[in-house]
Scaffold this motif. Sequence first.
Motif, PDB file in Angstrom:
ATOM      1  N   LYS A  47       0.808  -1.218   0.000  1.00 51.18           N
ATOM      2  CA  LYS A  47       0.000   0.000   0.000  1.00 51.18           C
ATOM      3  C   LYS A  47       0.843   1.270   0.000  1.00 51.18           C
ATOM      4  CE  LYS A  47      -3.983  -2.148   0.163  1.00 51.18           C
ATOM      5  NZ  LYS A  47      -5.047  -2.011  -0.818  1.00 51.18           N
ATOM      6  N   SER A  77      -3.637  -1.597   6.381  1.00 57.16           N
ATOM      7  CA  SER A  77      -2.413  -1.348   5.613  1.00 57.16           C
ATOM      8  C   SER A  77      -2.387   0.014   4.927  1.00 57.16           C
ATOM      9  CB  SER A  77      -2.248  -2.412   4.536  1.00 57.16           C
ATOM     10  OG  SER A  77      -2.240  -3.677   5.113  1.00 57.16           O
ATOM     11  N   GLY A 181      -8.843  -6.844  -1.988  1.00 58.66           N
ATOM     12  CA  GLY A 181      -9.351  -5.970  -0.941  1.00 58.66           C
ATOM     13  C   GLY A 181     -10.070  -4.834  -1.645  1.00 58.66           C
ATOM     14  N   GLY A 183      -9.161  -4.352  -4.758  1.00 56.53           N
ATOM     15  CA  GLY A 183      -9.046  -4.823  -6.142  1.00 56.53           C
ATOM     16  C   GLY A 183      -7.987  -4.059  -6.922  1.00 56.53           C
ATOM     17  N   GLY A 184      -7.393  -3.041  -6.305  1.00 60.71           N
ATOM     18  CA  GLY A 184      -6.404  -2.218  -7.006  1.00 60.71           C
ATOM     19  C   GLY A 184      -5.250  -3.035  -7.566  1.00 60.71           C
ATOM     20  N   THR A 185      -4.763  -3.995  -6.786  1.00 62.18           N
ATOM     21  CA  THR A 185      -3.603  -4.779  -7.232  1.00 62.18           C
ATOM     22  C   THR A 185      -3.950  -5.592  -8.470  1.00 62.18           C
ATOM     23  OG1 THR A 185      -2.873  -4.968  -4.930  1.00 62.18           O
ATOM     24  CG2 THR A 185      -1.882  -6.489  -6.518  1.00 62.18           C
ATOM     25  N   PRO A 230      -6.852 -11.131   6.916  1.00 62.92           N
ATOM     26  CA  PRO A 230      -7.169  -9.697   6.972  1.00 62.92           C
ATOM     27  C   PRO A 230      -6.722  -8.952   5.714  1.00 62.92           C
ATOM     28  CG  PRO A 230      -6.064 -10.419   8.995  1.00 62.92           C
ATOM     29  CD  PRO A 230      -5.980 -11.553   8.021  1.00 62.92           C
ATOM     30  N   VAL A 232      -8.257  -8.840   2.903  1.00 63.39           N
ATOM     31  CA  VAL A 232      -8.815  -9.403   1.679  1.00 63.39           C
ATOM     32  C   VAL A 232     -10.334  -9.509   1.847  1.00 63.39           C
ATOM     33  CG1 VAL A 232      -8.858 -11.467   0.241  1.00 63.39           C
ATOM     34  CG2 VAL A 232      -6.707 -10.629   1.163  1.00 63.39           C
ATOM     35  N   SER A 275      -2.273 -12.763   3.800  1.00 63.31           N
ATOM     36  CA  SER A 275      -2.703 -12.648   2.401  1.00 63.31           C
ATOM     37  C   SER A 275      -1.606 -13.130   1.446  1.00 63.31           C
ATOM     38  CB  SER A 275      -3.160 -11.226   2.055  1.00 63.31           C
ATOM     39  OG  SER A 275      -2.102 -10.311   2.119  1.00 63.31           O
TER      40      SER A 275
HETATM   41  N1  PMP Z   1      -3.280  -8.032   1.503  1.00 69.09           N
HETATM   42  C1  PMP Z   1      -3.402  -7.132   2.490  1.00 69.09           C
HETATM   43  C2  PMP Z   1      -2.698  -7.378   3.787  1.00 69.09           C
HETATM   44  C3  PMP Z   1      -4.191  -5.991   2.316  1.00 69.09           C
HETATM   45  O1  PMP Z   1      -4.323  -5.098   3.321  1.00 69.09           O
HETATM   46  C4  PMP Z   1      -4.853  -5.797   1.071  1.00 69.09           C
HETATM   47  C5  PMP Z   1      -5.717  -4.578   0.842  1.00 69.09           C
HETATM   48  N2  PMP Z   1      -6.682  -4.332   1.816  1.00 69.09           N
HETATM   49  C6  PMP Z   1      -4.729  -6.773   0.083  1.00 69.09           C
HETATM   50  C7  PMP Z   1      -3.912  -7.862   0.319  1.00 69.09           C
HETATM   51  C8  PMP Z   1      -5.464  -6.649  -1.232  1.00 69.09           C
HETATM   52  O2  PMP Z   1      -4.986  -5.622  -2.038  1.00 69.09           O
HETATM   53  P1  PMP Z   1      -5.924  -4.757  -2.973  1.00 69.09           P
HETATM   54  O3  PMP Z   1      -6.607  -3.740  -2.083  1.00 69.09           O
HETATM   55  O4  PMP Z   1      -5.023  -4.097  -3.932  1.00 69.09           O
HETATM   56  O5  PMP Z   1      -6.943  -5.628  -3.598  1.00 69.09           O
END
Ligand code: PMP
Length: 317
Positions: A47, A77, A181, A183-185, A230, A232, A275
């Motif tokens: 993040k 995060s 989470g 979905g950005g990734t 957490p 996700v 995650s």
């Molecule tokens: N792993 C962790 C520990 C996270 O905090 C997050 C986001 N909340 C994710 C994975 C998922 O990433 P994204 O938000 O890009 O989908």
Amino acid sequence: MSRFELPTQGRYQQLIAPTPLVAVSLDRDSPRVWVKLEFLNPSGSIKDRIARYMIEKAWRRGELRPGSEVVEASSGSTSISLALVCAQFGLRFTAVMPEGVSRERRLILSALGARFELTPRDEGMRETLRRAAAIAEERGAFETRQFKNPENAEAHRIWTGQEILSQLPGGSVDAVVSGVGTGGTIVGLFAAFRENGCPVTPYAARPVDGSVVSELECCSISPRFSSRVPGVVDCVSELYTPEALPGLVELDVSDELAIETTRRLIRRGFPVGPSSGLNFAAAIKVARQLGDGAEVVTVFPDRMERYFSTELFAGEE
Ligand code: PMP
């Protein structure tokens, strides 16, 4: 590596990324997958990238100046990363989080100079989002809005994704695998790989377990998911849409396997959080399905130290 120019170039922001991309296999008979080690970013998570990107964009648009306040609704995060980036930019930061956030997370935030407000746990993430918007309204704070802001996915499209392509021998990707989470990734990496002509399929890893079902109401993913990973499945994202992810495959991984895989990764010298175990277990499944020669990419999003008070460390003392 980044393609955007930094207003603060030469100061501290260069501490964020690039991160290594390594081929990982835990067993002799198991396929290897490519893993981007995002837990090596300074606050300990992926993040840091979106925090830096969203703050810099706003800074350059003139929406932030030294001393401005930034607010974000995040259960962990992203708040920590924003606290870090705001500390670097001389901005104030307020995190709005649901009650129940671990002591280590609250300590990290305070140490980085952030303020935080807690919303009732039983009112869910939607109430947290509502409170962050109210603070922005009341105090004129700038909301980064990770669940809506297209710059979240864009950071991964033009930055993380390009970095991976430049590090990958052969430069082509068949599958990108990630828990969701915001979905950005997954959205950003998929877009980067597709735009570069890769024959890539996106796989969203979902932690599931019939016995531990979260009470969160869920809009984008099946409600039968586990709360043991957490970060996700926050379920409030506007970025994770079918249009952004054509051909999406949703892949269930038992939460037991996610936690066990995390423990195995830690024992092999990857000090990561749950995650990462979820992502790795899912990526191995995909690599097995696709067979020899398929290039499967995933990320290890954050570090194990954030989970000292969780079941991941149960029995370690
Ligand atoms: N792993 C962790 C520990 C996270 O905090 C997050 C986001 N909340 C994710 C994975 C998922 O990433 P994204 O938000 O890009 O989908």
